[in-house]
Design a protein around this motif. Structure first.
Motif, PDB file in Angstrom:
ATOM      1  N   CYS A 140      -2.113  -7.721 -17.831  1.00 29.47           N
ATOM      2  CA  CYS A 140      -1.367  -6.550 -17.352  1.00 29.47           C
ATOM      3  C   CYS A 140      -0.134  -6.962 -16.558  1.00 29.47           C
ATOM      4  O   CYS A 140       0.931  -6.335 -16.686  1.00 29.47           O
ATOM      5  CB  CYS A 140      -2.279  -5.674 -16.494  1.00 29.47           C
ATOM      6  N   ILE A 141      -0.252  -8.010 -15.742  1.00 32.15           N
ATOM      7  CA  ILE A 141       0.906  -8.482 -14.956  1.00 32.15           C
ATOM      8  C   ILE A 141       2.014  -8.954 -15.884  1.00 32.15           C
ATOM      9  O   ILE A 141       3.189  -8.597 -15.709  1.00 32.15           O
ATOM     10  CB  ILE A 141       0.469  -9.603 -13.995  1.00 32.15           C
ATOM     11  N   ILE A 178      -6.451  -6.804  -8.176  1.00 30.07           N
ATOM     12  CA  ILE A 178      -5.831  -5.508  -8.463  1.00 30.07           C
ATOM     13  C   ILE A 178      -6.763  -4.688  -9.345  1.00 30.07           C
ATOM     14  O   ILE A 178      -7.151  -5.115 -10.441  1.00 30.07           O
ATOM     15  CB  ILE A 178      -4.469  -5.696  -9.143  1.00 30.07           C
ATOM     16  N   THR A 179      -7.115  -3.497  -8.862  1.00 32.63           N
ATOM     17  CA  THR A 179      -7.995  -2.602  -9.624  1.00 32.63           C
ATOM     18  C   THR A 179      -7.353  -1.236  -9.872  1.00 32.63           C
ATOM     19  O   THR A 179      -7.762  -0.534 -10.792  1.00 32.63           O
ATOM     20  CB  THR A 179      -9.318  -2.399  -8.880  1.00 32.63           C
ATOM     21  N   LYS A 180      -6.375  -0.854  -9.059  1.00 32.42           N
ATOM     22  CA  LYS A 180      -5.750   0.460  -9.195  1.00 32.42           C
ATOM     23  C   LYS A 180      -4.283   0.262  -9.571  1.00 32.42           C
ATOM     24  O   LYS A 180      -3.417   0.103  -8.707  1.00 32.42           O
ATOM     25  CB  LYS A 180      -5.868   1.242  -7.883  1.00 32.42           C
ATOM     26  N   TRP A 181      -4.021   0.293 -10.873  1.00 29.65           N
ATOM     27  CA  TRP A 181      -2.659   0.065 -11.343  1.00 29.65           C
ATOM     28  C   TRP A 181      -1.761   1.265 -11.085  1.00 29.65           C
ATOM     29  O   TRP A 181      -0.537   1.115 -10.998  1.00 29.65           O
ATOM     30  CB  TRP A 181      -2.672  -0.276 -12.836  1.00 29.65           C
ATOM     31  N   ASP A 182      -2.333   2.470 -10.975  1.00 35.52           N
ATOM     32  CA  ASP A 182      -1.512   3.635 -10.659  1.00 35.52           C
ATOM     33  C   ASP A 182      -0.989   3.600  -9.228  1.00 35.52           C
ATOM     34  O   ASP A 182      -0.060   4.339  -8.882  1.00 35.52           O
ATOM     35  CB  ASP A 182      -2.323   4.912 -10.885  1.00 35.52           C
ATOM     36  N   VAL A 183      -1.563   2.722  -8.382  1.00 38.11           N
ATOM     37  CA  VAL A 183      -1.061   2.521  -7.030  1.00 38.11           C
ATOM     38  C   VAL A 183      -0.136   1.301  -6.965  1.00 38.11           C
ATOM     39  O   VAL A 183       0.907   1.333  -6.302  1.00 38.11           O
ATOM     40  CB  VAL A 183      -2.229   2.356  -6.036  1.00 38.11           C
ATOM     41  N   CYS A 208       0.845  -1.192   0.000  1.00 40.39           N
ATOM     42  CA  CYS A 208       0.000   0.000   0.000  1.00 40.39           C
ATOM     43  C   CYS A 208       0.881   1.243   0.000  1.00 40.39           C
ATOM     44  O   CYS A 208       2.087   1.182   0.251  1.00 40.39           O
ATOM     45  CB  CYS A 208      -0.942   0.011   1.214  1.00 40.39           C
ATOM     46  N   ILE A 209       0.249   2.371  -0.280  1.00 40.65           N
ATOM     47  CA  ILE A 209       0.887   3.684  -0.191  1.00 40.65           C
ATOM     48  C   ILE A 209       0.164   4.455   0.906  1.00 40.65           C
ATOM     49  O   ILE A 209      -1.068   4.532   0.913  1.00 40.65           O
ATOM     50  CB  ILE A 209       0.819   4.439  -1.531  1.00 40.65           C
ATOM     51  N   MET A 210       0.928   5.027   1.838  1.00 40.30           N
ATOM     52  CA  MET A 210       0.344   5.685   3.000  1.00 40.30           C
ATOM     53  C   MET A 210       0.767   7.147   3.050  1.00 40.30           C
ATOM     54  O   MET A 210       1.845   7.516   2.595  1.00 40.30           O
ATOM     55  CB  MET A 210       0.787   4.975   4.284  1.00 40.30           C
ATOM     56  N   LYS A 211      -0.131   7.928   3.611  1.00 41.04           N
ATOM     57  CA  LYS A 211       0.116   9.355   3.795  1.00 41.04           C
ATOM     58  C   LYS A 211      -0.232   9.719   5.226  1.00 41.04           C
ATOM     59  O   LYS A 211      -1.323   9.411   5.705  1.00 41.04           O
ATOM     60  CB  LYS A 211      -0.728  10.165   2.812  1.00 41.04           C
ATOM     61  N   ALA A 212       0.687  10.379   5.926  1.00 45.99           N
ATOM     62  CA  ALA A 212       0.516  10.711   7.339  1.00 45.99           C
ATOM     63  C   ALA A 212       0.138  12.174   7.502  1.00 45.99           C
ATOM     64  O   ALA A 212       0.453  13.021   6.653  1.00 45.99           O
ATOM     65  CB  ALA A 212       1.794  10.400   8.112  1.00 45.99           C
ATOM     66  N   LYS A 213      -0.541  12.457   8.611  1.00 39.78           N
ATOM     67  CA  LYS A 213      -0.916  13.837   8.906  1.00 39.78           C
ATOM     68  C   LYS A 213       0.291  14.680   9.271  1.00 39.78           C
ATOM     69  O   LYS A 213       0.337  15.885   8.984  1.00 39.78           O
ATOM     70  CB  LYS A 213      -1.919  13.857  10.059  1.00 39.78           C
ATOM     71  N   SER A 214       1.266  14.047   9.920  1.00 42.42           N
ATOM     72  CA  SER A 214       2.445  14.802  10.359  1.00 42.42           C
ATOM     73  C   SER A 214       3.344  15.205   9.195  1.00 42.42           C
ATOM     74  O   SER A 214       4.033  16.221   9.273  1.00 42.42           O
ATOM     75  CB  SER A 214       3.246  13.975  11.368  1.00 42.42           C
ATOM     76  N   ILE A 259      -4.826   1.593  -1.301  1.00 49.18           N
ATOM     77  CA  ILE A 259      -4.684   0.147  -1.474  1.00 49.18           C
ATOM     78  C   ILE A 259      -4.967  -0.200  -2.934  1.00 49.18           C
ATOM     79  O   ILE A 259      -5.995   0.206  -3.483  1.00 49.18           O
ATOM     80  CB  ILE A 259      -5.655  -0.601  -0.541  1.00 49.18           C
ATOM     81  N   PRO A 260      -4.066  -0.939  -3.586  1.00 46.50           N
ATOM     82  CA  PRO A 260      -4.270  -1.243  -5.010  1.00 46.50           C
ATOM     83  C   PRO A 260      -5.316  -2.314  -5.277  1.00 46.50           C
ATOM     84  O   PRO A 260      -5.793  -2.429  -6.402  1.00 46.50           O
ATOM     85  CB  PRO A 260      -2.888  -1.717  -5.467  1.00 46.50           C
ATOM     86  N   SER A 261      -5.671  -3.102  -4.272  1.00 46.39           N
ATOM     87  CA  SER A 261      -6.576  -4.231  -4.481  1.00 46.39           C
ATOM     88  C   SER A 261      -7.945  -3.929  -3.902  1.00 46.39           C
ATOM     89  O   SER A 261      -8.086  -3.207  -2.910  1.00 46.39           O
ATOM     90  CB  SER A 261      -6.017  -5.502  -3.827  1.00 46.39           C
TER      91      SER A 261
END
Length: 537
Positions: free
Chosen positions: A168-169, A127-132, A90-96, A120-122
């Motif tokens: 795609c894979i 897998i539904t979000k290939w840009d992630v 996954c790719i995460m983004k924090a408030k701090s 979350i890409p899945s």
């Protein structure tokens, strides 16, 4: 040296003969030539006889990159390593730190993990979000983590994966990452190989894979999966975490944005109850008599990086300035959804019922062996008491004469990755790999058949055939009786009735003729005169 000098001209050879003689006895060049000869020897034996022992040993020592692409975490490493690297998928983004995106294991560098926003890409395991997904794979296959380095790649995919996702894979790995060779399969296929290696035999077995998005129950007969016996439950770790967030937000703190922390709470405190009703009664008792209640210290990301369960007997000075969760029946009601999804309104069977239905859907000759070999993998099977609860429920649904055995590995999350090492030692595995040249020549459809059909078995069922039930027609049944239901109409009369319906005019004439003839017959039999007819009542 003939192979090394084949590209030189004759003049260069004449001029360089003296130089070659001078450097012939150099120790470095001599060692290189000796190494070159050693590498050449196995090639000669391989060309001489392909069935020789040296050829099989070389094939079994094949090294590769094992890439277990789970919906929650990616397990990846080279086959010569002992354990895989576990990286969040996954790719995460924090408030701090709002300007930075944390990809995979970069979340360890985040100072404050409260209120993380997840990409979350899945979705439901696919897998539904290939840009992630693509940036995560770029990070995983980078030089700092696990570069490909011309190793063959073993890639996992979810069961019943869509054809468009498979295309795609293949396109990304062969064209973007320039993989030399690749093999794609389901993670449960690797788990079966690891299980067979551990027990030293290849019996039929059932794999219970309870992961992040769903739970699959897959029977394997003769080392290959039997698709008619596969069962799926749409309950996984993601649903359990979200349900725990709802309960805590309703009872104590608002934690709907604390997915990262609540997932740790679930892993540290939840367990599977062996007697659900008795535990519910125990949870109603006051804290002094309640053995279920626990206090969980939430992390503040200054002094405490990960939360923990507070001891009742010892004083905790660190936890004085931290928030504390008091967990009671949430500890066992949340994992109970795996066995009874109807508790939260999901119309589905539980894991134990799915295992039994999967066993009884297989041919009779394999059913007893399947009950003996039930293997639990996936992160959602790590709850305390999961194995014992599954054993007790399956035992109650299966004939008493059958033996039941539920096996749970020490680490169910990395169990699939360990099976990839077993697959690479298979002497026939190299022939199953798809090279980049085959990808360019054959196309995607031929490759998908090679990937998807190798581990599927289709056995004719030996189950006793049920008697065919013919449809019952009440109209045909009633036609056998006359109007008043007193007697059964003969077949001749029924045929005459059908003819009457077809030709109504002819039927009327026939009835008149029958009436006249019946009267004449009656008169002849009784020999009545005209005077006697009027005397009759």
């Amino acid at each position: 040296m003939s192979h090394m000098d084949s590209s030189l001209s004759d003049e260069d050879l004449d001029e360089g003969q003296s130089e070659v003689k001078r450097i012939r006895y150099d120790s470095k060049i001599y060692n290189v030539s000796r190494r070159f000869e050693k590498h050449q020897r196995p090639r000669r034996t391989r060309l001489a006889s392909r069935d020789s022992h040296s050829f099989h040993v070389k094939e079994s020592n094949l090294q590769g990159l094992i890439f277990d692409n789970g919906a929650h975490t990616i397990k990846i490493n080279y086959s010569f390593e002992e354990e895989p690297k576990i990286i969040p998928n996954c790719i995460m983004k924090a408030k701090s730190e709002r300007k930075r995106l944390f990809i995979g294991s970069q979340i360890d560098e985040c100072r404050d993990c409260s209120g993380l926003f997840y990409l979350i890409p899945s979705e439901r395991g696919y897998i539904t979000k290939w840009d992630v997904q693509k940036p995560i794979w770029d990070f995983v296959l980078s030089k700092n983590v696990c570069p490909v380095n011309n190793y063959p790649v073993i890639m996992t995919q979810p069961l019943f994966n869509f054809k468009s996702i498979q295309d795609c894979i293949d396109e990304i790995f062969f064209e973007e990452y320039e993989v030399s060779s690749m093999f794609r399969l389901n993670p449960t296929d690797l788990a079966v190989l690891q299980y067979h290696k551990e027990i030293g035999a290849k019996p039929p077995c059932i794999i219970v894979d309870s992961g992040y998005s769903f739970t699959h129950v897959i029977p394997y007969l003769e080392g290959k999966k039997y698709l008619k016996g596969v069962r799926r439950i749409n309950v996984g770790g993601k649903l359990l975490t979200n349900h725990l967030k709802d309960i805590i937000s309703y009872r104590q703190y608002h934690v709907m944005e604390e997915t990262f922390v609540i997932n740790q709470v679930k892993e540290d405190t939840c367990y599977v109850s062996q007697d659900f009703k008795s535990d519910l009664k125990a949870a109603e008792l006051p804290p002094s008599k309640n053995h279920i209640i626990r206090n969980y210290v939430l992390p503040d990301f200054n002094n405490i990086r990960r939360g923990y369960i507070q001891d009742r007997d010892q004083k905790d000075e660190i936890a004085e300035n931290c928030q504390i969760l008091r967990l009671n029946n949430e500890r066992f009601t949340v994992p109970e959804i795996l066995f009874h999804p109807s508790d939260i309104g999901i119309k589905s069977i539980g894991i134990a019922e799915a295992v039994c239905k999967s066993i009884f859907s297989c041919p009779l000759s394999f059913q007893k062996d399947l009950a003996k070999n039930i293997v639990c993998i996936g992160g959602s099977t790590k709850f305390d008491g999961f194995r014992d609860r599954l054993f007790n429920e399956v035992r109650s649904m299966i004939p008493a004469s059958w033996e039941v055995n539920v096996y749970q590995p020490s680490d169910p999350i990395t169990y699939n990755w360990m099976g990839g090492k077993v697959l690479l030692k298979d002497p026939e595995f190299k022939s199953k790999l798809v090279t980049k040249q085959e990808y360019e020549e054959c196309g995607m459809s031929a490759i998908q058949e090679k990937f998807n059909q190798w581990s599927i078995i289709d056995i004719e069922e030996t189950v006793q055939s049920k008697p065919k039930i013919e449809p019952v027609s009440y109209i045909d049944h009633l036609k056998k009786y006359d109007v008043f239901g007193k007697g059964i109409v003969s077949e001749e009369s029924s045929e005459n009735n059908e003819k009457k319906n077809e030709n109504p005019e002819e039927s009327r004439k026939c009835e008149e003729e029958i009436d006249v003839s019946s009267k004449n017959d009656g008169e002849e039999k009784l020999n009545l005169t005209d005077d006697d007819k009027f005397k009759l009542p």
